[in-house]
Design an enzyme around this catalytic site. Structure first.
Site, mmCIF file in Angstrom:
data_model
loop_
_atom_site.group_PDB
_atom_site.id
_atom_site.type_symbol
_atom_site.label_atom_id
_atom_site.label_comp_id
_atom_site.label_asym_id
_atom_site.label_seq_id
_atom_site.Cartn_x
_atom_site.Cartn_y
_atom_site.Cartn_z
ATOM 1 N N ASP A 62 -5.112 -32.585 -37.536
ATOM 2 C CA ASP A 62 -6.243 -32.146 -36.599
ATOM 3 C C ASP A 62 -7.117 -33.219 -36.158
ATOM 4 O OD1 ASP A 62 -6.956 -33.705 -38.756
ATOM 5 O OD2 ASP A 62 -7.976 -32.833 -40.243
ATOM 6 N N ARG A 122 -8.050 -27.920 -44.720
ATOM 7 C CA ARG A 122 -8.918 -28.431 -44.389
ATOM 8 C C ARG A 122 -8.117 -27.364 -42.756
ATOM 9 N NH1 ARG A 122 -8.389 -34.380 -45.112
ATOM 10 N NH2 ARG A 122 -10.053 -34.465 -46.505
ATOM 11 N N HIS A 167 -4.524 -24.323 -37.467
ATOM 12 C CA HIS A 167 -3.353 -24.140 -39.181
ATOM 13 C C HIS A 167 -3.536 -22.659 -40.095
ATOM 14 C CE1 HIS A 167 -4.033 -28.233 -39.221
ATOM 15 N NE2 HIS A 167 -5.057 -28.347 -39.264
ATOM 16 N N GLU A 170 -9.333 -35.791 -36.115
ATOM 17 C CA GLU A 170 -9.136 -37.037 -37.478
ATOM 18 C C GLU A 170 -7.738 -37.574 -37.459
ATOM 19 O OE1 GLU A 170 -11.371 -39.072 -38.112
ATOM 20 O OE2 GLU A 170 -12.823 -37.706 -37.757
ATOM 21 N N GLU A 217 -0.548 -40.723 -44.089
ATOM 22 C CA GLU A 217 -2.514 -41.035 -44.950
ATOM 23 C C GLU A 217 -2.081 -41.724 -45.966
ATOM 24 O OE1 GLU A 217 -5.861 -38.856 -42.931
ATOM 25 O OE2 GLU A 217 -4.503 -37.579 -41.761
ATOM 26 N N ASP A 247 -2.437 -36.061 -40.383
ATOM 27 C CA ASP A 247 -2.871 -35.289 -40.167
ATOM 28 C C ASP A 247 -2.962 -33.861 -39.025
ATOM 29 O OD1 ASP A 247 -2.832 -34.370 -43.321
ATOM 30 O OD2 ASP A 247 -4.550 -34.897 -43.276
ATOM 31 N N TYR A 253 -2.480 -27.012 -46.516
ATOM 32 C CA TYR A 253 -3.319 -27.900 -45.664
ATOM 33 C C TYR A 253 -4.732 -26.686 -46.162
ATOM 34 C CZ TYR A 253 -5.633 -31.229 -42.527
ATOM 35 O OH TYR A 253 -6.467 -31.911 -42.646
#
Length: 974
Positions: A99, A326, A371, A101, A11, A97, A324
């Site tokens: 997740d 988030r 996570h 998104e 990203e 990532d 990570y």
């Protein structure tokens, strides 16, 4: 023939750079820089689609809620670079990532790049050589259920915002917005201020005594606890209406407290220890950081905003220092637990580590456990001291916090003893008042005998009005005491207190409240707070979040007409529903139909919008302060309105900007109403125009202006008849004949006056409308001042005052002046010297500027400058704005390089105006292609595989075609 490589797409450029070093020459690592596609703005749809089912939302709500995505203008260069890299690749790794998104970004990449080589989904939670190596060997397929969940959230937010926001524009004010998460967060802040508005303060007194054993000189403090067996009231014993909660509690007033204090000073009073208790004290360490708790603790201990915390954490993650960032999981992997226990034993001793590893469960509502917790990266943690030469500023501070919390989470409990003592004094002598009263005092002390995890870290606490409810006991000692032991009174102090209203939310406590209610997700908390601040709903004051009056109107409208949408449980249930979609347990289209059109369990957004009825905007934006005073929230801000005798028009009084809502009490409102009105001050006549020059105090500050003078009238002394009217500036009189002759001219005058806009000029900050004189006002009205002509170009140079301060102007070129007074003082030589300086050079003295070594890509030195729109990083070619909330002082060389790299990856911000028509011509020549895109967009939902995890290469390439129109490329906030 070019050699092939395995293409890895991540990203961010910083992440690509770090991972590229770990993977070696066999891999090429590129960055998508966030999303490459997003929903197009309806106004930017192709002309032939604007009148169709996509025209309102860029979503076809009647055909499976199919969205219309576009590749944004600034991402076309990125997409082209990725396609070129893909041509030379024999395998594609999508390493965004793990997740919703990240999964959606990977899916969009598939749809746009249309790879013909094998595709693998690569995921990792930390950026270390070992973790990246494991990730390349343990790939999976794209999880379309996660994509569905993110797509549902994006569509939901578009429908919510585009349906509800226009109602706010019409009934509250332009530029406002509503959102399923931001509206709930705004309501939380407003509800807290409502509690403060309704709060009634109560007063109470207590006694503090300093006591000493008769056979020792060790003094300690004890507080009055009971009188004749009845508990003495403290702050927590009063409700928010100022009433005592329990009948058995007595509130001590000032006279009772002072008389009791006087009685206790009598040497004849017996003060005896009645009870001594000792209990073991144990305190457990806090769990490792989640996104929420990291933001809270960074706010408490480092004074970081939520946005700043996430920005720094992102940098630490991308550079391989932490896992990570988030997550709402507080669990650690086995290797992390082993690393923490080993390091704690080495640094603090083997006895500080318990026999069994500690485990933690998430306490947040709707927690996702995808996570592990936020921790230092790697199988062996790097200590903060080892990184002092590598990490600097805020990066080091946040890493230090994360490291300490992780290590402490695997350490032993702190242990000790808490001693509690009950002391009686009395009965008081008959001569004292009150007579015969037995006063009971309490004292306690905690002695920590084994510090355990406290050797590494201690969690902070939010401020609370009743801190004794939640605060951990401070370590303190009591002297050895025994039951029946007599004590001497060294000092007695009567203390008065006022109960406190509920504390306003801080960023930390608001994040905690959102998490506890299940509103939003870890990745969105910072964006939520930024949004409600940027929209003007909330203003930070120090650490407190203070709602503005317009937020009251917005929340009131939503509560009255969209009650379900701002219910905290309803908003949290939406998150649960999205989790069910992400888990493959619910269908995206069915859920959206229920939300938008309604079903048996809920009315649906569309029917609610269609049946709003009449909304009284005036009533919505009004609040009664007293029977005679009303608060109005107007277009230009809040004001008080009060009826005046003999006038049909109510009087208006503007509210001071610094006045918080809970400070607008009836008494304060009356004070503002009764304050003397600052009338306009006439400074004199402008000798050139004959107009009056007046100093005024306007909504946007003091200023001077010109007005036509009041005409002078000639009156017949005998009859009182007005014989003539002449302008006061003329200073003469006129005859009746002259009046009749001039009548047509007098009628035409108003038209001329309305056509001419009066000259105005703001006062300098150093000027006071009460003391400014005519000469100064005339100089202000004559601005801009011509300083002289440029000897080279012949262009005039003017000095003037603008929105961003005093400046010089020559054609289109400008230079800032050092102060407002220079507008009148600077001469041509000084002006030419200013233009000889670099742009914004005059601001260097007041800006927090820095200089670094050369940028590794451009080879040019990097500087931090303070521009008109805020601080930015530049190498002379590329300019990158420093994100809002990030401290300039914390920007070091690595961060500056990262900002410049991110900016280059995004490509140029704006294209020249001349290129826009060229971009539109091809679309006009190919209506068939657009129609095909439309057809694909409206039917793609039916083609989507139902299986949760189909092979990434099987995703239908034409499901969501990229279109020409620009759209935002960043991750949208919930």
């Amino acid at each position: 023939m070019p050699s092939t490589k395995k293409l890895v797409i991540v990203e961010s450029p910083a992440k690509a750079k770090t991972i590229g070093k770990y993977l070696g020459d066999a891999y090429e690592v590129q960055a998508s820089v966030g999303h490459i596609r997003d929903l197009v703005e309806p106004k930017n749809l192709p002309a032939e689609l604007k009148k169709g089912p996509l025209g309102k939302f860029s979503i076809d709500v009647d055909n499976g809620f199919e969205p219309y995505y576009v590749v944004s203008e600034e991402k076309k260069r990125t997409v082209a670079d990725l396609k070129r890299a893909l041509k030379n690749a024999d395998e594609l790794f999508l390493a965004t990532d793990e997740d919703r998104e990240g999964e959606a970004i990977a899916w969009h990449l598939l749809q746009v790049l249309k790879p013909t080589v094998p595709v693998k989904r690569m995921v990792f939670h930390e950026i270390t050589p070992e973790a990246i190596a494991r990730a390349t060997e343990s790939t999976r397929e794209l999880d379309t259920a996660l994509v569905d969940a993110q797509e549902t959230r994006r569509i939901l937010d578009r429908l919510y915002g585009y349906e509800v926001s226009p109602v706010l524009w019409r009934k509250v004010g332009p530029g406002l917005s509503a959102g399923r998460v931001q509206s709930a967060a705004t309501r939380l802040v407003v509800d807290r201020e409502r509690e403060r508005l309704a709060f009634v303060s109560a007063s109470y007194w207590d006694l503090d005594t300093t006591l000493t054993p008769l056979d020792a000189d060790t003094a300690f403090t004890a507080r009055l606890n009971r009188l004749d067996g009845r508990k003495i009231a403290s702050g927590r014993d009063f409700d928010d209406r100022g009433q005592l909660k329990a009948e058995a509690t007595v509130a001590l007033d000032e006279s009772g407290a002072t008389s009791l204090a006087a009685a206790l000073r009598d040497p004849a009073i017996d003060v005896i220890v009645r009870k001594v208790e000792s209990k073991p004290y144990t305190r457990r360490p806090a769990a490792p950081f989640t996104t929420s708790t990291l933001q809270q603790e960074a706010a408490r201990k480092l004074r970081f905003t939520a946005r700043q915390t996430m920005s720094v954490a992102q940098s630490l993650y991308e550079n391989g220092y932490i896992t990570y960032m988030r997550t709402d999981s507080s669990s650690l992997s086995q290797q992390a637990v082993a690393a923490a226990r080993s390091q704690a034993a080495d640094l603090y001793g083997a006895d500080t580590v318990p026999e069994a590893p500690r485990t933690y469960a998430s306490k947040s509502k709707n927690a996702q456990e995808a996570h592990e917790a936020i921790r230092p990266a790697g199988d062996t943690f790097r200590t903060p001291s080892a990184l002092e030469g590598t990490l600097r500023g805020n990066d080091w501070k946040l890493y230090d916090l994360i490291w300490k919390r992780t290590i402490a989470s695997q350490m032993a409990d702190a242990r000790g003893q808490t001693a509690s003592v009950t002391i009686e004094a009395g009965p008081t002598p008959a001569s004292a008042t009150p007579a015969g009263v037995v006063a009971e005092f309490a004292a306690s002390g905690t002695v920590i005998t084994f510090r355990g995890f406290l050797a590494a870290y201690e969690e902070g606490q939010d401020e609370d009005r009743d801190t004794e409810k939640t605060a951990e006991p401070a370590e303190s000692k009591l002297p050895p005491l025994t039951e029946g032991q007599k004590l001497g009174v060294t000092a007695v102090e009567a203390k008065g207190h006022e109960t406190s209203p509920p504390s306003r939310y801080t960023e930390a406590s608001l994040v905690k409240a959102l998490e506890e209610r299940g509103i939003g997700r870890p990745s969105t908390y910072a964006a939520i707070i930024s949004t409600i601040v940027d929209r003007g709903y909330v203003t930070p004051r120090g650490t407190a979040l203070v709602p503005n009056w317009i937020a009251f109107s917005v929340v009131r409208l939503l509560e009255e007409y969209f009650a379900d949408l701002v219910e905290y449980d309803f908003t949290a249930e939406m998150e649960s529903d999205l989790d069910r979609i992400a888990g493959g347990e619910a269908d995206r289209t069915d859920w959206l139909k229920g939300f938008y059109f309604g079903d048996a369990t809920q009315p649906g957004l569309r029917p609610v919008i269609d049946n709003l009825g009449e909304i009284d905007a005036k009533a919505l934006n009004s609040m009664a302060i007293t029977d005679d005073i009303t608060l109005r929230i107007g277009k230009y801000g809040p004001y008080l309105e009060v009826a005046e005798e003999g006038s049909e028009t109510p009087r208006r009084v503007n509210l001071p900007q610094e006045l918080a809502p809970d400070e607008l009490t009836p008494a304060k409102a009356q004070e503002l109403i009764d304050a003397p009105v600052v009338s306009d001050r006439v400074l004199g006549l402008n000798p050139e125009t004959g107009k009056q020059v007046v100093a005024k105090d306007g909504r946007f500050g003091p200023y001077v202006t010109e007005i036509d003078p009041e005409p002078e009238e000639t009156v017949d002394a005998a009859t009182g008849e007005v014989l003539a009217t002449a302008p006061a500036a003329a200073g003469g009189t006129a005859t009746a004949t002259a009046t009749a002759t001039k009548a047509p001219a007098r009628k035409a005058a108003p038209k001329k006056a309305t056509a001419e806009k009066p000259r105005t000029a703001s006062l300098f900050k150093s000027m006071d409308p009460a003391t400014v004189d005519l000469a100064t006002a005339l100089r202000l009205l004559d601005l801009p001042r011509v300083v002289g002509d440029d000897p080279e170009s012949g262009e005039p140079i003017t000095a003037q005052n603008g929105r961003y301060g005093a400046y010089l102007k020559k054609g289109t070129d400008t230079r800032s002046l050092d102060g407002e007074d220079q507008i009148f003082e600077i001469d041509l030589a000084g002006a030419l010297a200013k233009f000889a300086e670099p742009k914004y050079g005059a601001r260097k003295a007041s800006s927090a500027l820095k200089e670094f070594d050369a940028d590794p890509e451009s080879g040019k030195p990097i500087k931090v400058k303070d521009g008109r729109f805020g601080p930015y990083v530049t190498d002379g070619t590329t300019n990158a704005t420093i994100p809002r909330g990030e401290d300039v002082e914390s920007v070091d060389f690595e961060r500056a390089v990262q900002l410049l790299a991110d900016k280059r990856a995004k490509g140029p911000g704006k294209k020249p105006a001349a290129r826009k028509p060229a971009a539109k011509k091809p679309a006009a020549k190919k209506p068939a292609a657009t129609a095909a895109a439309k057809k694909t967009a409206t039917t793609a939902a039916a083609k989507k595989p139902a299986a949760k995890k189909p092979a990434a290469t099987k995703a239908p390439a034409a499901k969501k075609p990229a279109a020409r129109t620009s759209a935002a490329a960043k991750k949208p906030a919930e």
